[in-house]
Design a protein around this motif. Sequence first.
Motif, PDB file in Angstrom:
ATOM      1  N   CYS A  12      11.840  61.692  44.960  1.00 28.34           N
ATOM      2  CA  CYS A  12      12.102  60.723  46.042  1.00 28.34           C
ATOM      3  C   CYS A  12      12.534  59.373  45.484  1.00 28.34           C
ATOM      4  O   CYS A  12      13.431  58.727  46.028  1.00 28.34           O
ATOM      5  N   ARG A  13      11.904  58.943  44.387  1.00 28.14           N
ATOM      6  CA  ARG A  13      12.267  57.640  43.814  1.00 28.14           C
ATOM      7  C   ARG A  13      13.691  57.675  43.253  1.00 28.14           C
ATOM      8  O   ARG A  13      14.418  56.692  43.359  1.00 28.14           O
ATOM      9  N   ILE A  14      14.087  58.765  42.655  1.00 27.58           N
ATOM     10  CA  ILE A  14      15.449  58.862  42.123  1.00 27.58           C
ATOM     11  C   ILE A  14      16.451  58.765  43.266  1.00 27.58           C
ATOM     12  O   ILE A  14      17.469  58.068  43.178  1.00 27.58           O
ATOM     13  N   ALA A  15      16.173  59.462  44.364  1.00 25.71           N
ATOM     14  CA  ALA A  15      17.077  59.425  45.518  1.00 25.71           C
ATOM     15  C   ALA A  15      17.159  58.029  46.111  1.00 25.71           C
ATOM     16  O   ALA A  15      18.240  57.549  46.468  1.00 25.71           O
ATOM     17  N   GLU A  16      16.011  57.351  46.212  1.00 25.94           N
ATOM     18  CA  GLU A  16      15.997  56.014  46.801  1.00 25.94           C
ATOM     19  C   GLU A  16      16.681  54.992  45.897  1.00 25.94           C
ATOM     20  O   GLU A  16      17.405  54.109  46.374  1.00 25.94           O
ATOM     21  N   MET A  57      23.417  58.365  41.464  1.00 23.64           N
ATOM     22  CA  MET A  57      22.838  59.712  41.559  1.00 23.64           C
ATOM     23  C   MET A  57      22.741  60.120  43.027  1.00 23.64           C
ATOM     24  O   MET A  57      22.057  59.464  43.820  1.00 23.64           O
ATOM     25  N   GLU A  58      23.413  61.203  43.379  1.00 25.85           N
ATOM     26  CA  GLU A  58      23.379  61.678  44.757  1.00 25.85           C
ATOM     27  C   GLU A  58      22.843  63.113  44.789  1.00 25.85           C
ATOM     28  O   GLU A  58      23.156  63.916  43.903  1.00 25.85           O
ATOM     29  N   PRO A  59      22.029  63.425  45.805  1.00 28.50           N
ATOM     30  CA  PRO A  59      21.424  64.762  45.858  1.00 28.50           C
ATOM     31  C   PRO A  59      22.456  65.849  46.143  1.00 28.50           C
ATOM     32  O   PRO A  59      23.389  65.657  46.931  1.00 28.50           O
ATOM     33  N   THR A  60      22.271  66.990  45.502  1.00 29.27           N
ATOM     34  CA  THR A  60      23.063  68.178  45.807  1.00 29.27           C
ATOM     35  C   THR A  60      22.520  68.788  47.104  1.00 29.27           C
ATOM     36  O   THR A  60      21.569  68.291  47.699  1.00 29.27           O
ATOM     37  N   VAL A  61      23.108  69.892  47.524  1.00 28.63           N
ATOM     38  CA  VAL A  61      22.589  70.596  48.702  1.00 28.63           C
ATOM     39  C   VAL A  61      21.146  71.023  48.447  1.00 28.63           C
ATOM     40  O   VAL A  61      20.263  70.853  49.305  1.00 28.63           O
ATOM     41  N   LEU A  62      20.892  71.565  47.258  1.00 27.30           N
ATOM     42  CA  LEU A  62      19.524  71.938  46.901  1.00 27.30           C
ATOM     43  C   LEU A  62      18.638  70.691  46.867  1.00 27.30           C
ATOM     44  O   LEU A  62      17.482  70.712  47.328  1.00 27.30           O
ATOM     45  N   GLY A  63      19.177  69.599  46.323  1.00 24.69           N
ATOM     46  CA  GLY A  63      18.413  68.364  46.247  1.00 24.69           C
ATOM     47  C   GLY A  63      18.026  67.841  47.619  1.00 24.69           C
ATOM     48  O   GLY A  63      16.911  67.346  47.827  1.00 24.69           O
ATOM     49  N   GLN A  64      18.932  67.951  48.573  1.00 28.02           N
ATOM     50  CA  GLN A  64      18.636  67.503  49.934  1.00 28.02           C
ATOM     51  C   GLN A  64      17.501  68.333  50.546  1.00 28.02           C
ATOM     52  O   GLN A  64      16.633  67.804  51.240  1.00 28.02           O
ATOM     53  N   PHE A  65      17.518  69.627  50.256  1.00 27.34           N
ATOM     54  CA  PHE A  65      16.460  70.512  50.755  1.00 27.34           C
ATOM     55  C   PHE A  65      15.109  70.117  50.141  1.00 27.34           C
ATOM     56  O   PHE A  65      14.105  69.973  50.852  1.00 27.34           O
ATOM     57  N   LEU A  67      14.270  67.263  48.770  1.00 25.77           N
ATOM     58  CA  LEU A  67      13.898  65.920  49.230  1.00 25.77           C
ATOM     59  C   LEU A  67      13.237  65.956  50.602  1.00 25.77           C
ATOM     60  O   LEU A  67      12.217  65.288  50.837  1.00 25.77           O
ATOM     61  N   ALA A  68      13.829  66.714  51.508  1.00 28.62           N
ATOM     62  CA  ALA A  68      13.273  66.796  52.872  1.00 28.62           C
ATOM     63  C   ALA A  68      11.848  67.335  52.836  1.00 28.62           C
ATOM     64  O   ALA A  68      10.956  66.801  53.505  1.00 28.62           O
ATOM     65  N   ARG A  69      11.639  68.396  52.033  1.00 31.26           N
ATOM     66  CA  ARG A  69      10.295  68.968  51.942  1.00 31.26           C
ATOM     67  C   ARG A  69       9.341  68.012  51.225  1.00 31.26           C
ATOM     68  O   ARG A  69       8.176  67.882  51.601  1.00 31.26           O
ATOM     69  N   ALA A  70       9.840  67.346  50.166  1.00 26.75           N
ATOM     70  CA  ALA A  70       8.989  66.432  49.400  1.00 26.75           C
ATOM     71  C   ALA A  70       8.521  65.271  50.271  1.00 26.75           C
ATOM     72  O   ALA A  70       7.343  64.886  50.240  1.00 26.75           O
ATOM     73  N   ARG A  71       9.439  64.717  51.049  1.00 24.97           N
ATOM     74  CA  ARG A  71       9.065  63.589  51.914  1.00 24.97           C
ATOM     75  C   ARG A  71       8.053  64.020  52.970  1.00 24.97           C
ATOM     76  O   ARG A  71       7.146  63.257  53.301  1.00 24.97           O
ATOM     77  N   ARG A  72       8.195  65.237  53.449  1.00 27.05           N
ATOM     78  CA  ARG A  72       7.256  65.727  54.457  1.00 27.05           C
ATOM     79  C   ARG A  72       5.864  65.894  53.846  1.00 27.05           C
ATOM     80  O   ARG A  72       4.865  65.485  54.427  1.00 27.05           O
ATOM     81  N   VAL A  73       5.803  66.475  52.641  1.00 29.57           N
ATOM     82  CA  VAL A  73       4.513  66.684  51.976  1.00 29.57           C
ATOM     83  C   VAL A  73       3.849  65.343  51.656  1.00 29.57           C
ATOM     84  O   VAL A  73       2.649  65.144  51.907  1.00 29.57           O
ATOM     85  N   LEU A  74       4.624  64.392  51.114  1.00 30.32           N
ATOM     86  CA  LEU A  74       4.060  63.091  50.759  1.00 30.32           C
ATOM     87  C   LEU A  74       3.590  62.338  51.994  1.00 30.32           C
ATOM     88  O   LEU A  74       2.564  61.651  51.966  1.00 30.32           O
ATOM     89  N   SER A  75       4.330  62.467  53.080  1.00 33.68           N
ATOM     90  CA  SER A  75       3.924  61.816  54.325  1.00 33.68           C
ATOM     91  C   SER A  75       2.601  62.389  54.832  1.00 33.68           C
ATOM     92  O   SER A  75       1.721  61.657  55.292  1.00 33.68           O
ATOM     93  N   GLU A  76       2.467  63.712  54.735  1.00 32.78           N
ATOM     94  CA  GLU A  76       1.223  64.349  55.163  1.00 32.78           C
ATOM     95  C   GLU A  76       0.046  63.922  54.289  1.00 32.78           C
ATOM     96  O   GLU A  76      -1.071  63.709  54.782  1.00 32.78           O
ATOM     97  N   MET A  77       0.279  63.775  52.981  1.00 33.95           N
ATOM     98  CA  MET A  77      -0.796  63.340  52.087  1.00 33.95           C
ATOM     99  C   MET A  77      -1.203  61.905  52.382  1.00 33.95           C
ATOM    100  O   MET A  77      -2.386  61.556  52.370  1.00 33.95           O
ATOM    101  N   ASP A  78      -0.217  61.045  52.662  1.00 36.15           N
ATOM    102  CA  ASP A  78      -0.530  59.663  53.026  1.00 36.15           C
ATOM    103  C   ASP A  78      -1.351  59.625  54.307  1.00 36.15           C
ATOM    104  O   ASP A  78      -2.327  58.874  54.426  1.00 36.15           O
ATOM    105  N   ALA A  79      -0.945  60.428  55.282  1.00 37.46           N
ATOM    106  CA  ALA A  79      -1.653  60.451  56.561  1.00 37.46           C
ATOM    107  C   ALA A  79      -3.074  60.964  56.376  1.00 37.46           C
ATOM    108  O   ALA A  79      -4.017  60.465  56.998  1.00 37.46           O
TER     109      ALA A  79
END
Length: 328
Positions: A12-16, A57-65, A67-79
């Motif tokens: 996530c940090r690399i993408a941001e 650095m831009e995400p590939t198609v795999l990278g986008q997939f 990233l979406a899952r990583a952000r969801r998991v991290l959001s759930e852990m924060d919550a």
Amino acid sequence: MQLELRHLQAVCRIAEAGSLGRAARRLGVSQPSLSAQLRRIERVTGGELFVRTRKGMEPTVLGQFVLARARRVLSEMDALGSEARAIAADTPLRLGCILLVLLDDLLEQTDKSMSGQEITVDLEHSVTALTRMLGAGRYDAIVYGEVNDHEVPLPEGAMARTLVLKEPFAIRMSAQHPLAGRERIDLADLAGEAWMTLVEDDDGGPEALHDACARAGFAPSLRYRIADRKMHYNLIAAGRAIALSQPTAPKAEGTVVRPIAGDPITGRIRLAWHRSSVSAGQAELLYEAAARAYLANVANNAFHREWWDAHPELHPVTGAAPTGPASG
């Protein structure tokens, strides 16, 4: 190797950040170390997650997939962390602050808006110390200032919201000072004065003072660095020094507060909190309490009341969304 939360955070940090170098600085690791970690992550996920382009650095198609899952998991852990703390009624919310005028009223306001939630408040004289302890889990939230264009880097996992977008710094001087009768003070007329050194030296304030004085044709003579408010005011009342002041500063016997012509030095006040320990609802209540604490002091000086009323676009906005994950 199995993917861990730190691996998801790295992706996530690399993408941001858009580059390995910036992401490494935000994560507090070396660029070669982060590059090696990314290669290990890519071996687990089965392909390249980023490609280098002219834009970075831009995400590939795999990278986008991923990233979406990583952000969801991290959001759930924060919550999970913040909601668990909210349910645990005997867990105090730990708030750190620098010496701002609104601090005098902040506890009263948080008691009103967050009744039933125990809050501890510690005062620090370093914004760097505040942010470091926020990242280390010593504080759940912090209130701090930034001067002119200075931006305080926040730790990973922090969210931030600006409370006061802009306030012009003023000058506190003795009521017997030859310039005390003026409505506004020209900075150039203070060339021969002894100044109080700012207590917080890592919020951009010292640089802003030196730059503003340099443009006015002099270098400030910094003589005192005193955190005790009563001693600070007594020295100014005695004519021993002058000082930069928040425009909301209270009256002090023997002193006056005057605006600076042209508003060469301005400040922002911000609230930051850690997503894993402060829920969105708690952050909103903290923000509104801090806003009320600030507004309670707007009329301390007539010049600031007039300036504030003329700039409604700078007023605290309640009910707005936070700025998003802070970049370190």
